[in-house]
Design an enzyme around this catalytic site. Sequence first.
Site, PDB file in Angstrom:
ATOM      1  N   ASP A 162       0.842  -1.198   0.000  1.00 59.67           N
ATOM      2  CA  ASP A 162       0.000   0.000   0.000  1.00 59.67           C
ATOM      3  C   ASP A 162       0.878   1.249   0.000  1.00 59.67           C
ATOM      4  O   ASP A 162       1.987   1.234   0.534  1.00 59.67           O
ATOM      5  CB  ASP A 162      -0.869   0.046   1.261  1.00 59.67           C
ATOM      6  N   LEU A 163       0.379   2.324  -0.584  1.00 53.89           N
ATOM      7  CA  LEU A 163       1.108   3.592  -0.547  1.00 53.89           C
ATOM      8  C   LEU A 163       0.763   4.345   0.739  1.00 53.89           C
ATOM      9  O   LEU A 163       0.118   5.384   0.733  1.00 53.89           O
ATOM     10  CB  LEU A 163       0.771   4.450  -1.770  1.00 53.89           C
ATOM     11  N   HIS A 164       1.182   3.797   1.864  1.00 55.76           N
ATOM     12  CA  HIS A 164       0.979   4.448   3.154  1.00 55.76           C
ATOM     13  C   HIS A 164       2.149   5.382   3.428  1.00 55.76           C
ATOM     14  O   HIS A 164       2.946   5.661   2.539  1.00 55.76           O
ATOM     15  CB  HIS A 164       0.776   3.407   4.256  1.00 55.76           C
ATOM     16  N   ALA A 165       2.283   5.865   4.636  1.00 55.50           N
ATOM     17  CA  ALA A 165       3.240   6.926   4.964  1.00 55.50           C
ATOM     18  C   ALA A 165       4.693   6.606   4.600  1.00 55.50           C
ATOM     19  O   ALA A 165       5.383   7.436   4.011  1.00 55.50           O
ATOM     20  CB  ALA A 165       3.146   7.278   6.450  1.00 55.50           C
TER      21      ALA A 165
ATOM     22  N   ALA B 200       5.228   6.372   0.743  1.00 59.20           N
ATOM     23  CA  ALA B 200       4.927   7.692   0.179  1.00 59.20           C
ATOM     24  C   ALA B 200       6.066   8.657   0.483  1.00 59.20           C
ATOM     25  O   ALA B 200       6.470   9.443  -0.375  1.00 59.20           O
ATOM     26  CB  ALA B 200       3.607   8.220   0.729  1.00 59.20           C
TER      27      ALA B 200
END
Length: 77
Positions: A5-8, A11
């Site tokens: 996932d493109l989480h913190a 990102a």
Amino acid sequence: MLPADLHARPAGALVRAAAGFVSTVEIRFEGKQVSARSVLGVMGLNARAGSSVQVHASGADAEAAVSAVVSLLSAYE
């Protein structure tokens, strides 16, 4: 396809990578496009593992910028 996932954390890594280029780098997902230099924008895409995103860049070092961002996204788990 995104391996995570493109989480913190990914990102943030993506933003740091994009900041190293003079080109404008954008991430596109499901009709949305955001600057690859915006952590909140990238996270706001809500791109999940297994999703496909597009990386687009324009400028003097666009090809290198796209290559670097795609490599980072492909390797991040």
